[in-house]
Design an enzyme around this catalytic site. Structure first.
Site, PDB file in Angstrom:
ATOM      1  N   ASP A 199       0.868  -1.168   0.000  1.00  0.00           N
ATOM      2  CA  ASP A 199       0.000   0.000   0.000  1.00  0.00           C
ATOM      3  C   ASP A 199       0.909   1.224   0.000  1.00  0.00           C
ATOM      4  OD1 ASP A 199      -2.443   1.489   0.242  1.00  0.00           O
ATOM      5  OD2 ASP A 199      -1.958   1.792   2.346  1.00  0.00           O
ATOM      6  N   PHE A 200       0.468   2.302  -0.594  1.00  0.00           N
ATOM      7  CA  PHE A 200       1.298   3.501  -0.680  1.00  0.00           C
ATOM      8  C   PHE A 200       1.215   4.332   0.604  1.00  0.00           C
ATOM      9  CE2 PHE A 200       2.362   7.818  -2.161  1.00  0.00           C
ATOM     10  CZ  PHE A 200       3.618   7.561  -2.685  1.00  0.00           C
ATOM     11  N   ASP A 201       0.104   5.023   0.801  1.00  0.00           N
ATOM     12  CA  ASP A 201      -0.032   5.909   1.965  1.00  0.00           C
ATOM     13  C   ASP A 201      -0.161   5.104   3.254  1.00  0.00           C
ATOM     14  OD1 ASP A 201      -0.298   8.761   0.877  1.00  0.00           O
ATOM     15  OD2 ASP A 201      -1.684   7.631  -0.391  1.00  0.00           O
TER      16      ASP A 201
END
Length: 156
Positions: free
Chosen positions: A26-28
């Site tokens: 996942d990024f954030d």
């Protein structure tokens, strides 16, 4: 949970990578810290280098609630898959539903923009139009709990 930073963890990781493996992040909140303003989020150089080193070893996916275009600007590290808009972009078949998602999002945005000022006049609350999804940000509101309640009321 087993640590990958000791000898046993390294052996387990090597064994896992010997088979066909997709590595997804996942990024954030995972690759980058959560920030008050989503547009301020950036991969630090150490993480960028680590992902670039990992990408040739196994298929790499980066998943985000951000739009795929936004994710491309922030996470160009050689990942095979950039999955944006909570899975609405970047997955096989996602383009076939794009027109419907875009139309729904546009209607929601217009309705919320029209109704929000009457319910909540707070410059700390803002909409992020990602074309296929819509995010409502209220961390910067004067009273985040009241803003969340007002937004839930509008959505209901």
């Amino acid at each position: 949970m087993q640590s990958i930073f000791d000898a046993d963890g390294e052996r387990a990781l090597a064994q896992l990578l010997a088979a066909p493996t997709l590595i997804a992040f996942d990024f954030d909140g995972t690759l980058v810290p959560i920030v008050a303003r989503p547009e301020d989020s950036r991969l630090d150089e150490r993480m960028r280098q680590a992902l670039r080193a990992l990408a040739p070893l196994a298929p790499l996916a980066i998943v985000s609630g951000r739009s795929a275009a936004d994710l491309r600007q922030r996470a160009e590290v050689g990942a095979r898959y950039l999955v944006g808009n909570h899975g609405n972009e970047g997955l096989p078949g996602s383009s076939s539903q794009a027109a419907a998602a875009i139309a729904i999002c546009a209607r929601w945005l217009a309705a919320l923009r029209q109704r929000l000022p009457a319910v909540l006049n707070d410059p700390g609350v803002r909409f992020e139009d990602k074309t296929r999804t819509l995010s409502l940000h209220y961390r910067g509101a004067r009273d985040p709990e009241a803003a969340a309640a007002a937004l839930r009321g509008l959505i209901d």
